[in-house]
Design an enzyme around this catalytic site. Structure first.
Site, PDB file in Angstrom:
ATOM      1  N   GLU A  71      -3.284   7.456   7.511  1.00 16.13           N
ATOM      2  CA  GLU A  71      -4.072   8.250   6.577  1.00 16.13           C
ATOM      3  C   GLU A  71      -5.310   8.785   7.281  1.00 16.13           C
ATOM      4  OE1 GLU A  71      -5.055   5.708   3.291  1.00 16.13           O
ATOM      5  OE2 GLU A  71      -6.986   5.156   4.159  1.00 16.13           O
ATOM      6  N   ARG A 116      -6.286  -9.025  -9.056  1.00 19.91           N
ATOM      7  CA  ARG A 116      -6.878 -10.350  -9.306  1.00 19.91           C
ATOM      8  C   ARG A 116      -8.349 -10.164  -9.617  1.00 19.91           C
ATOM      9  NH1 ARG A 116      -9.797 -10.336  -4.699  1.00 19.91           N
ATOM     10  NH2 ARG A 116      -8.833  -9.578  -2.790  1.00 19.91           N
ATOM     11  N   HIS A 152     -14.366  -5.010   8.360  1.00 16.65           N
ATOM     12  CA  HIS A 152     -13.736  -4.451   7.154  1.00 16.65           C
ATOM     13  C   HIS A 152     -13.773  -5.421   5.977  1.00 16.65           C
ATOM     14  CE1 HIS A 152     -12.334  -1.070   9.545  1.00 16.65           C
ATOM     15  NE2 HIS A 152     -11.800  -1.906  10.397  1.00 16.65           N
ATOM     16  N   LYS A 175       0.808  -1.216   0.000  1.00 16.58           N
ATOM     17  CA  LYS A 175       0.000   0.000   0.000  1.00 16.58           C
ATOM     18  C   LYS A 175       0.846   1.273   0.000  1.00 16.58           C
ATOM     19  CE  LYS A 175      -4.129  -2.019   2.102  1.00 16.58           C
ATOM     20  NZ  LYS A 175      -3.665  -3.418   2.053  1.00 16.58           N
TER      21      LYS A 175
END
Length: 499
Positions: free
Chosen positions: A202, A294, A237, A118
């Site tokens: 973030e 994917r 999540h 990430k």
């Protein structure tokens, strides 16, 4: 590049069955692999050839790269479809296939590596015009410096693992006093899950919606998107219900996000099927979240609204063919919803509910699609993801798709394990979902186990009452209960124990 003759599916369950079906339609031979408890699984029986690769634990079977390459050579498979999960986003496995002359039906190892990390992805996005949430571009080395950045962008913030996904290594921090402990907890979880404890910070967005775009790219530089999927109904999540298109996007916003998704793909020279995920805040500002390199679990809803076979497109791209359409050629029609039917207990924090499927009768009828990887009489194992099936409903508009899905959920018969069926029914009946005014906080904001109990008790009482009424009618006529009625009563007794 030569046509693919035989594909090894390096996966299990419903996605393996899904790939096998398309391969058969194209006249391509298939090879399945299986662990010891999967020896009679549907994907094993559906393939032309099947090979045992190890014991139950994934590390001893489906994650054995050396064993998979060995089976490719033994079977003569000239291509590998990785499905999703397991090795589907493993750059080392993609490289290993290439080194052994095996066509990996996915992106290059470089793209997997860049988008799988990430922080690298954020650094790459910083060189484009694709927006991403404020925060640290790279992994944190200095906690104090990261704390300063968190204060500048404003709490709440997210601490996120640089590697992996699925909500692991993620912490929401609401104030400075909990920052350091949250960093330690996120690092520990990330290290355990991914063997990599790097994390970054973030901004945590207000009322975020999780909206992703399906992209496709060929080896000739062509990149298109196949519209969006809304994936905001989540627990831990992780997605439970998805729909396409999103109820909140305007045509103008859809076009801007689609272009951004294609930019992300081009930034890493992407090839094949991929998904670019965004967060959209309450002001309809969108931000890059990550790219999954994917095919996604929820790809059927895209297939339903576009009429395209994404696995067949993956084969075309792997064979070196150009995409058979341009962006303007792709149209969306109607509305599709997917409910993931997990063997989980919604009344107990969605914990896995393993066991034997004593009954598994799937719904049918117009506009219904079920992708299942397990059959009646088989076990939901503790070793793998507890998904039983993906239930999809398609109709000409969102309202009809919701009603069709509710009908299908009502028809779905499962006993032996607790499932997410009651939760999905509750969600689709909820006014916020009906209005399209929901975000990733739907579960904590609106769902409690008591509401599931109330919902299922009412339904169960009505059905038991109907069964008893039929019994009384037969008793008055001095006839014995039919075998079907007895079986139905026993089944509802079992179902009551599992709801």
């Amino acid at each position: 590049m030569a046509s693919i003759k035989k594909v090894l599916i390096a996966n299990r369950g419903e996605i393996a069955v899904r790939v096998i079906r398309t391969c058969k339609e194209r006249g391509i031979k298939t090879v399945s692999v299986y662990s010891t408890p999967d020896k009679m699984a549907p994907h094993v029986l559906a393939a032309d050839e099947s090979y045992h690769i190890g014991e139950a634990a994934s590390a001893e079977s489906y994650l054995r790269m050396d064993k998979l390459i060995e089976v490719c050579k033994e079977s003569g498979a000239d291509a590998v479809h990785p499905g999703y999960g397991f090795l589907s986003e493993n750059a080392k496995f993609a490289n290993l296939c290439e080194e052994n002359g095996i066509n990996f039906m996915g992106p290059t190892a470089y793209a997997i590596e860049m988008m799988g990390d990430k922080t690298k992805a954020r650094e790459l996005m910083a060189k484009t015009d694709v927006p991403f949430p404020p925060g640290t571009e790279s992994a944190m080395d200095d906690v104090e410096a990261a704390k300063k950045i968190a204060k500048e962008i404003g709490y709440p913030v997210l601490i996120k693992a640089a590697a992996g996904g699925g909500g692991k290594g993620m912490r929401i921090v609401h104030d400075e006093k909990n920052f350091e402990n949250s960093v330690k907890a996120a690092r520990s979880e990330a290290r355990s899950a991914f063997g990599d404890d790097r994390v970054f910070v973030e901004k945590y967005l207000e009322e975020p919606r999780h909206i992703e775009f399906q992209i496709f790219a060929d080896k000739h530089g062509n990149v298109v998107h196949l519209f969006e999927r809304e994936c905001s109904v989540q627990r831990r999540h992780q997605k439970v219900i998805e729909e396409a298109p999103s109820a909140v996007l305007t045509d103008e916003l859809r076009e801007r996000m689609g272009k951004a998704a294609c930019t992300v793909a081009k930034s890493c020279n992407y090839v094949g099927a991929g998904t670019v995920e965004f967060l959209v805040d309450k002001h309809l500002h969108f931000y890059f979240l990550e790219m999954n390199t994917r095919l996604q679990v929820e790809h059927p809803v895209t297939e339903l609204i576009t009429g395209l076979d994404l696995v067949s497109l993956q084969i075309d791209v792997a064979e070196g063919k150009e995409l058979p359409f341009k962006q303007d050629d792709i149209k969306k029609n109607g509305h599709a919803i997917e409910c993931r039917i997990y063997a989980e207990d919604p009344a107990n924090n969605f914990l896995p509910s393993t066991g034997t499927l004593h009954r598994h009768r799937i719904p049918a009828g117009p506009g219904i699609r079920v992708d299942a990887g397990i059959e009646e009489g088989q076990d939901v194992s503790i070793h793998y993801d507890p998904m039983i099936s993906k239930l999809c409903a398609y109709a000409k508009d969102r309202e009809r798709a919701i009603e069709r899905m509710l009908r299908a959920l009502d028809e779905y018969e499962i006993s032996g394990v607790r499932t997410t069926i009651p939760f999905c029914s509750y969600t689709l009946n909820h006014e916020k979902f009906r209005e399209g005014k929901y975000d990733t906080h739907f579960v904590p904001n609106y769902f409690t186990p008591e509401k599931i109990s109330d919902f299922t008790d009412i339904k169960l009482a009505a059905i038991v009452s109907s069964v008893l009424r039929l019994r009384n009618q037969q008793h008055k006529s001095n006839s014995k209960p039919s075998g079907d009625l007895v079986e139905e009563s026993i089944w509802w007794k079992n179902r009551k124990a599992t709801l």
